[in-house]
Design a protein around this motif. Structure first.
Motif, PDB file in Angstrom:
ATOM      1  N   LEU A 105      28.792  22.801 -58.639  1.00 35.34           N
ATOM      2  CA  LEU A 105      27.727  22.418 -59.043  1.00 35.34           C
ATOM      3  C   LEU A 105      26.671  21.379 -58.045  1.00 35.34           C
ATOM      4  CD1 LEU A 105      28.295  21.607 -62.831  1.00 35.34           C
ATOM      5  CD2 LEU A 105      27.080  23.574 -61.918  1.00 35.34           C
ATOM      6  N   ALA A 106      27.478  20.521 -57.339  1.00 33.92           N
ATOM      7  CA  ALA A 106      26.955  19.923 -56.204  1.00 33.92           C
ATOM      8  C   ALA A 106      26.344  20.530 -54.912  1.00 33.92           C
ATOM      9  CB  ALA A 106      28.025  18.902 -55.597  1.00 33.92           C
ATOM     10  N   MET A 107      26.870  21.718 -54.703  1.00 32.19           N
ATOM     11  CA  MET A 107      26.361  22.496 -53.775  1.00 32.19           C
ATOM     12  C   MET A 107      25.206  23.246 -54.235  1.00 32.19           C
ATOM     13  SD  MET A 107      30.070  24.432 -52.610  1.00 32.19           S
ATOM     14  CE  MET A 107      29.345  25.867 -51.779  1.00 32.19           C
ATOM     15  N   LEU A 108      25.292  23.737 -55.603  1.00 29.35           N
ATOM     16  CA  LEU A 108      23.919  24.385 -56.124  1.00 29.35           C
ATOM     17  C   LEU A 108      22.889  23.391 -56.244  1.00 29.35           C
ATOM     18  CD1 LEU A 108      24.112  26.565 -59.193  1.00 29.35           C
ATOM     19  CD2 LEU A 108      22.488  24.922 -59.226  1.00 29.35           C
ATOM     20  N   ARG A 109      22.994  22.132 -56.529  1.00 24.61           N
ATOM     21  CA  ARG A 109      22.129  21.129 -56.851  1.00 24.61           C
ATOM     22  C   ARG A 109      21.328  20.774 -55.442  1.00 24.61           C
ATOM     23  NH1 ARG A 109      25.126  17.487 -58.277  1.00 24.61           N
ATOM     24  NH2 ARG A 109      25.010  18.043 -60.489  1.00 24.61           N
ATOM     25  N   GLU A 110      22.281  20.907 -54.454  1.00 24.85           N
ATOM     26  CA  GLU A 110      21.862  20.643 -53.013  1.00 24.85           C
ATOM     27  C   GLU A 110      20.928  21.852 -52.543  1.00 24.85           C
ATOM     28  OE1 GLU A 110      23.195  20.144 -48.317  1.00 24.85           O
ATOM     29  OE2 GLU A 110      24.456  19.628 -50.120  1.00 24.85           O
ATOM     30  N   GLN A 111      21.415  23.038 -52.755  1.00 28.70           N
ATOM     31  CA  GLN A 111      20.724  24.344 -52.417  1.00 28.70           C
ATOM     32  C   GLN A 111      19.270  24.274 -53.100  1.00 28.70           C
ATOM     33  OE1 GLN A 111      21.344  26.326 -49.841  1.00 28.70           O
ATOM     34  NE2 GLN A 111      19.284  27.211 -50.444  1.00 28.70           N
ATOM     35  N   LEU A 123      33.661  27.630 -66.978  1.00 32.84           N
ATOM     36  CA  LEU A 123      32.356  28.126 -66.342  1.00 32.84           C
ATOM     37  C   LEU A 123      31.082  26.953 -66.412  1.00 32.84           C
ATOM     38  CD1 LEU A 123      31.923  31.563 -68.156  1.00 32.84           C
ATOM     39  CD2 LEU A 123      32.626  31.033 -66.110  1.00 32.84           C
ATOM     40  N   PRO A 124      30.205  26.736 -65.890  1.00 29.00           N
ATOM     41  CA  PRO A 124      29.070  25.978 -65.690  1.00 29.00           C
ATOM     42  C   PRO A 124      28.339  26.319 -67.020  1.00 29.00           C
ATOM     43  CG  PRO A 124      28.759  27.497 -64.018  1.00 29.00           C
ATOM     44  CD  PRO A 124      30.251  27.788 -64.488  1.00 29.00           C
ATOM     45  N   THR A 125      27.634  25.583 -67.690  1.00 27.27           N
ATOM     46  CA  THR A 125      27.183  25.760 -68.728  1.00 27.27           C
ATOM     47  C   THR A 125      25.406  25.905 -68.524  1.00 27.27           C
ATOM     48  OG1 THR A 125      26.349  23.435 -69.279  1.00 27.27           O
ATOM     49  CG2 THR A 125      28.520  24.273 -70.144  1.00 27.27           C
TER      50      THR A 125
END
Length: 623
Positions: free
Chosen positions: A105-111, A137-139
């Motif tokens: 999720l940190a990677m996703l947030r940064e991207q 899973l992520p929600t």
């Protein structure tokens, strides 16, 4: 690199590349081990020791000192969606190898912060919830928090996809959007989509939603494909059999690899298949293609291998183990027989997606009917893919009809779901690899990447050898595992046989392609749990150094800058290095401490340091 004892000579038959000081596993039963080899004009010319290759060092020869490392024939993924994967690679955020959902999720947030308006953040395959420390899973709420304004699409196996609110708006899903056939748009109490899409059991809803995302154009498609091929080279892959797949139209979506092949820019050998895309139009497509091309058209870098992995849509089952086995239509055999008859009559081979034995038995009945007319076995190469629940009886029938098999490590990502539905007994035989080999069938190995499994071949090899999922669950007992040499043969020689190239590929022998990998760790001796962490430090395809790392960094071919510049690959790369398991890290730390003390004693004996250990700098360690 300059190597002592090897003096360049002006010889007419000088090698282009020499690898020396190596532990070479050749895959050749006549000479399975060697210390050096030479490559000239793309082919292996000498396999032996340092003294045997020394006469072939010329002024322009690249001499690679393997420093005692293991060298193996280049790997060949027998079922990889490499063409489709290459067209999208630089647009995708890869969670392959990520060990925690928090990190993902940190990677996703940064991207999301660098993704421009109108573009998506997409996570498309190569991971499973079981690999995360959190085991979940992520929600949708977590995706909304990480990226409130940028569309996010996260694909999880063949089972589901998770979208944030921005993505739901981008694809136009509302309370009035009907569920497509075989899929479900999950809704909240208010009737609005909540961000979850379920394959029920068909994954078409997942892939058709992903197809709404922006695509690359022009030169960016070439750049993306070249970076994907380099990523595959990173793990020692030198060949792949492209299994086509949904949303991969011929000839349109094959244009990029065709242009790269024409310009000599492929770094991976590709044998491809053609997959009819439109239900009801399959026979027309096959007839048209038979007039346009024929199997083995092309060259050693890009060649047609046949049709499939679907011939008709009605004959394809689904591999969503979170749902019951789908019941196929009762009359699909009519058009399926016409397709098979057409291919066999024109010398075309084919491959068939078939997850369940129920599907395989119905297909075999068609083949046996045609065998009575002399169409099986007729020399055409054909095979079943996946075959997680194939029976012994079906394997006997496949062998009698001259077929082959291709297995993938989908169970290392989906094994827990399969076990929950069908039980540990069925999972232990999914698929029955040893039973296939015992019948003398050619059994190629691959990944089925990129939308489910990771493209990392060492994860697949680990699954073949250990029987464990990426979550650590042991599902395949020893009697259905294979040893390391057999697994490697499935990833080299068997793949070459599936494309009719067993006389030139898959073995390091004079006259064969100069395709090899110098490995970071010795595949044959490294602890089993560390096999997935192996990478190639130097990958050679046809005498070209296509990937180089560590001691060899800079020897490979330069790639253009990644475009678009905001690409997730430009910032995170592809497969994430996970490091060593904690126990192994502790062992290595202990070894480092012991070696440090031995070194101090050696210096003390020579008067280079005081006899007693120096006072620790950190006062916390002072008594």
């Amino acid at each position: 690199m300059p190597v002592g004892g090897l003096v360049p000579r002006a010889v007419d038959d000088a090698a282009d590349v020499i690898v020396r000081n190596a532990k070479i596993y050749t895959g050749d039963s006549d000479r399975p081990h060697a210390g050096a080899l030479a490559i000239r004009d793309g082919r292996v010319t000498v396999v032996g020791d340092d003294a045997e290759v020394a006469p072939f060092v010329g002024p322009a020869t690249t001499v690679v000192d393997a420093l005692g490392r293991r060298v193996v024939p280049g790997l060949n993924d027998a079922h990889l969606h490499v063409i489709r994967g290459g067209l999208n690679y630089v647009l995708e955020l890869r969670w392959d190898g990520v060990t925690s959902l928090r990190q993902a999720l940190a990677m996703l947030r940064e991207q999301a912060t660098r993704t421009p308006k109108g573009q998506w953040v997409r996570v498309v395959g190569g991971w499973s919830a079981e690999q995360f420390a959190e085991r979940r899973l992520p929600t949708p709420a977590e995706l909304n928090a990480a990226a409130p304004d940028t569309p996010v699409f996260v694909l999880h196996l063949y089972q589901s996809a998770i979208l944030n609110r921005a993505a739901l708006r981008a694809v136009g899903y509302t309370r009035d959007t009907p569920d497509p056939k075989g899929g479900q748009i999950v809704r909240g109490r208010n009737g609005e989509p909540n961000g979850m899409l379920l394959a029920a059991p068909s994954a078409l809803i997942l892939y058709s939603t992903l197809a709404k995302a922006p695509l690359l154009e022009g030169e960016d498609k070439k750049t993306s494909t070249r970076y994907f091929l380099r990523e595959l080279n990173r793990f020692g892959l030198t060949s792949a059999i492209d299994a086509a797949g949904g949303f991969q139209n011929f000839p349109d979506n094959y244009g990029t690899v065709t242009e790269l092949a024409r310009d000599g820019l492929l770094s991976l050998r590709i044998a491809y298949h053609l997959f009819p895309q439109t239900p009801g139009q399959e026979l027309d497509d096959l007839r048209r293609w038979i007039e346009m091309v024929r199997p083995e058209d092309g060259d050693e870098w890009l060649r047609l291998n046949g049709a499939g992995e679907n011939l008709t849509w009605a004959a394809a089952d689904f591999e969503n183990f979170a749902e019951p086995r789908p019941e196929l239509s009762g009359d699909y055999e009519t058009d399926f027989e016409k397709a098979v008859r057409l291919l066999m009559a024109h010398g075309w081979g084919f491959r068939l997606h078939a997850t369940y034995d129920e599907t395989i038995r119905r297909d075999l009945a068609v083949f046996e009917k045609l065998a009575a007319e002399g169409l099986f076995p007729a020399g055409n190469r054909w095979l079943f893919d996946h075959a997680e629940t194939v029976s012994r009886d079906s394997l006997d029938r496949i062998a009698a009809l001259g077929g082959a098999m291709s297995v993938q490590n989908r169970m290392s990502f989906q094994g827990e779901a399969f076990t929950r539905r069908y039980g540990s007994g069925a999972a232990a035989e999914a698929p029955p690899v040893r039973a296939m080999l015992e019948r003398g069938l050619t059994v190629g190995a691959g990944t089925d990447a990129t939308r489910v499994s990771s493209y990392n071949p060492w994860v697949a090899l680990h699954w073949l050898i250990s029987g464990r999922t990426i979550g650590g669950l042991a599902i395949r007992p020893p009697q259905n595992r294979v040893d390391r040499e057999t697994a490697l043969a499935m990833y080299t020689r068997a793949g070459a046989a599936l494309t009719g190239e067993e006389d030139v590929k898959g073995v390091l022998r004079p006259g064969f392609f100069g395709d090899l990998a110098v490995l970071s760790d010795d595949y044959f001796t490294v602890p089993e749990q560390e096999i997935p962490h192996i990478e190639s430090l130097l990958t050679v395809v046809g005498g070209r150094i296509v990937h180089a790392a560590a001691d060899y960094e800079g020897l490979d071919e330069e790639l253009p800058p990644i475009s678009p510049a905001w690409s997730p690959v430009a910032h995170f790369g592809g497969y994430q290095r996970t490091g060593l398991p904690g126990v192994r890290q502790a062992e290595l730390l202990g070894q480092a401490v012991a070696e440090s003390e031995l070194h101090r004693q050696w210096r003390a004996q020579r008067g280079l340091t005081p006899e007693t250990a120096s006072t620790p700098f950190d006062p916390c360690f002072v008594l």
